[in-house]
Design an enzyme around this catalytic site. Structure first.
Site, mmCIF file in Angstrom:
data_model
loop_
_atom_site.group_PDB
_atom_site.id
_atom_site.type_symbol
_atom_site.label_atom_id
_atom_site.label_comp_id
_atom_site.label_asym_id
_atom_site.label_seq_id
_atom_site.Cartn_x
_atom_site.Cartn_y
_atom_site.Cartn_z
ATOM 1 N N ILE A 151 0.867 -1.498 -0.135
ATOM 2 C CA ILE A 151 -0.425 0.315 0.171
ATOM 3 C C ILE A 151 0.676 1.224 -0.054
ATOM 4 C CG2 ILE A 151 -1.610 1.106 1.227
ATOM 5 C CD1 ILE A 151 -2.806 -1.342 0.046
ATOM 6 N N HIS A 337 43.135 47.530 -6.233
ATOM 7 C CA HIS A 337 42.872 46.883 -5.083
ATOM 8 C C HIS A 337 44.288 45.953 -4.410
ATOM 9 C CE1 HIS A 337 39.092 49.462 -5.238
ATOM 10 N NE2 HIS A 337 39.059 49.455 -3.987
#
Length: 585
Positions: A151, A337
């Site tokens: 099931i 940077h």
């Protein structure tokens, strides 16, 4: 009555207001008694009607009580979602155990669908054989719902609930399971656990043992509510498992990062052997800039600058050397940077602090010089706006100041790996971390304008007070921005080289924006290089000069920054004027 002849029978069903037949009342009379009359039938119908209503009302009361118990339990279950200590098996065991108790079932099972498997398979959590073992345990064998005739497999495949009142008379039930286990299945209630992406699992209870022989529609309604919370529990459990996996992956990556961020042993050995270098006579002037031939000496210069503002007795020299070299390693090879920029910012901060040592606490001195060096660590060469535009990870991680928050985190990653300051208490270390974070975040120009406006108002009204912690915060923020912009406070040819490097980064971002179908700002559009002088004059007038002008108000001995910035603006303006003159010839 045995042996006595029955003369007449009166049968009336006990029916609920919903039309369900709960029972049958059978009345009879003997041969020596009279027949039932119509009035008897009416009375019986009235009585059974009240009986049906009473039974129905009691069922509703029991159902409401069960719903209340379920809600209270599910509320407690929801609280457990936020606990890191709840194990999957324990959570599932508690969930199914309560389902059994609420619905009056004999047995319960829980199936978790394996989404990573191409077939429809599931992990089965089932009860042990021992009656005293009330917990659920994960079975070693995967349940293949594609082949399984049970099931649970049917529910997993269809996503439809199944309520079987008589298992052995239902063709969907596989009797072979009972034959193998010796268990007798009478009734089954099985429901899918639905998530956003489909079926997450299946929960099943077997054999109604309290209040009947099969599961009712009331049980189904309770089970539906229950399955929703099962979905939440299951989803939380899976998310928690993934989070734990990612945490372990993150920890492994962090260990690898810490290994990689350590400086080269040769560089470290050389630094230890040669910690000092000759300091130029004009080193303490704001206009000073390192000679290109001396870039290799930047670590020695940085160590010297730190020792100028923090006493040597409070520094672990070897660890400080490791920090400096690690910082140099984690600055990317960007045109602007990069470690050269970090060094220049650190030099400017050193020059400010050296002139004003008595105005700052030891904690502030220790924090600001380190923040200056680490303020752009692991900078990718793109702006915050661009990171948000491309939905970068940093933009997702932080609410604002994406780059600056990342620079702080990388700085702390290095600091946590090397104890640069000696004998710090936990509270002092926490205060230094806070100062470093505030200082690095202040380099976000979006925040700079807010800090500048507040400090300018306080200063103009004559309310500035060095004893006010908020006023000090504003000053330190302006100091960090001034240092970050100090490349624009240099002689023209030095500033020109710095500006050219910055534009190389800007143009790279502008090229990417064009490929995305966007129109970059003029300072990021290489096709508008002719506007560089005008852009620089505007930037100096709007950003740089107001910043260093405000700084010299609170720290007058920094006025050279202001004058250098003004001289640079005038130099750019001369270029503009001469260009216009040539056009007129």
């Amino acid at each position: 009555m045995r042996g006595e002849a029955i003369k007449s029978v009166l049968c009336v069903p006990v029916v609920t207001p919903d039309g369900d037949c709960l029972a049958v009342i059978e009345l009879f009379t003997l041969m020596n008694q009279g027949n039932f009359s119509k009035d008897d039938l009416k009375i019986t119908i009235v009585v059974t009607g009240w009986m049906g209503a009473a039974i129905h009302q009691n069922q509703q009361r029991v159902a409401l009580k069960k719903q209340q118990e379920l809600n209270e339990y599910l509320l407690d279950l929801t609280k457990n979602y936020f606990s890191d200590t709840v194990q999957m098996e324990k959570m599932i065991s508690d969930v199914v155990r309560f389902a059994k108790e609420t619905l009056g079932a004999e047995r319960g099972s829980f199936f978790i669908i394996d989404k990573e498997n191409e077939e429809l398979v599931a992990d089965l959590f089932d009860e042990g054989i021992d009656d005293h073992d009330t917990g659920l345990h994960k079975k070693n064998t995967k349940i293949r719902f594609g082949k399984e005739r049970g099931i649970a497999g049917l529910v997993a495949r269809t996503g439809v609930s199944v309520n079987i009142k008589d298992a052995y008379n239902d063709p969907r039930f596989n009797k072979e399971i009972d034959q193998k286990t010796g268990f007798t299945t009478k009734s089954i209630l099985c429901m899918p656990i639905m998530g956003v992406e489909g079926i997450l699992g299946v929960v099943q209870v077997v054999n109604k043992i309290n209040g009947g022989t099969f599961f009712t529609s009331t049980d189904e309604n309770l089970f539906k509510t229950f399955s929703v919370y099962c979905a939440l529990a299951l989803h939380y459990t899976k998310v928690n498992i993934e989070m734990n996996k990612m945490m372990h992956v993150s920890n492994i990556s962090l260990k690898l990062l810490r290994l990689q961020l350590k400086p080269c042993t040769h560089d470290m050995d050389d630094f230890i052997v040669h910690p000092d270098t000759k300091i130029p006579s004009d080193f303490y002037q704001f206009y000073w800039y390192i000679n290109l031939n001396n870039f290799g000496l930047m670590p020695q210069y940085v160590l010297y600058m730190i020792l100028q503002v923090v006493h040597v007795s409070e520094i672990n020299i070897k660890n400080m050397m490791q920090f400096i070299l690690s910082a140099r390693k984690l600055y990317r090879n960007n045109p602007y940077h990069n470690f050269e920029h970090a060094f220049n910012v650190c030099h400017c901060m050193h020059a400010i602090l050296r002139r004003n040592l008595k105005k700052f606490s030891v904690i502030e001195l220790k924090s600001l010089i380190i923040a200056a060096l680490g303020h752009d660590l692991d900078h990718g060469g793109f702006t915050n706006n661009f990171l948000q535009l491309i939905n970068d990870d940093l933009a997702q991680l932080y609410d604002e100041s994406f780059l600056e928050n990342h620079h702080f985190r990388v700085t702390m990653t290095i600091l946590n790996d090397c104890e640069i300051y000696s004998n710090l208490s936990e509270n002092t270390y926490r205060m230094i971390n806070k100062e470093i974070k505030e200082a690095i975040l202040a380099t976000d120009l979006a925040l700079y304008f807010k800090f500048r406006a507040k400090l300018a108002q306080i200063s103009n009204e004559g309310l500035f007070d060095w004893g006010n912690s908020m006023h000090r915060t504003y000053v330190k923020a302006i100091m960090m921005t001034s240092c970050d912009l100090s490349g624009q406070c240099k002689p023209f040819f030095v500033a020109k080289r710095i500006t050219d490097n910055l534009y190389r980064e800007f143009y790279h971002q502008g090229d990417m924006e064009k490929k995305m179908g966007l129109h970059p700002l003029s300072i990021m559009d290489r096709e508008k290089q002719h506007t560089i002088p005008e852009d620089q004059v505007q930037f100096l007038n709007i950003v740089v000069i107001p910043c260093v002008d405000l700084l010299r108000v609170v720290l007058p001995n920094t006025e050279d920054l202001y004058f250098e910035a003004c001289n640079l603006r005038d130099a750019w303006q001369d270029i503009i004027n001469k260009r216009e003159e040539r056009k007129m010839i």
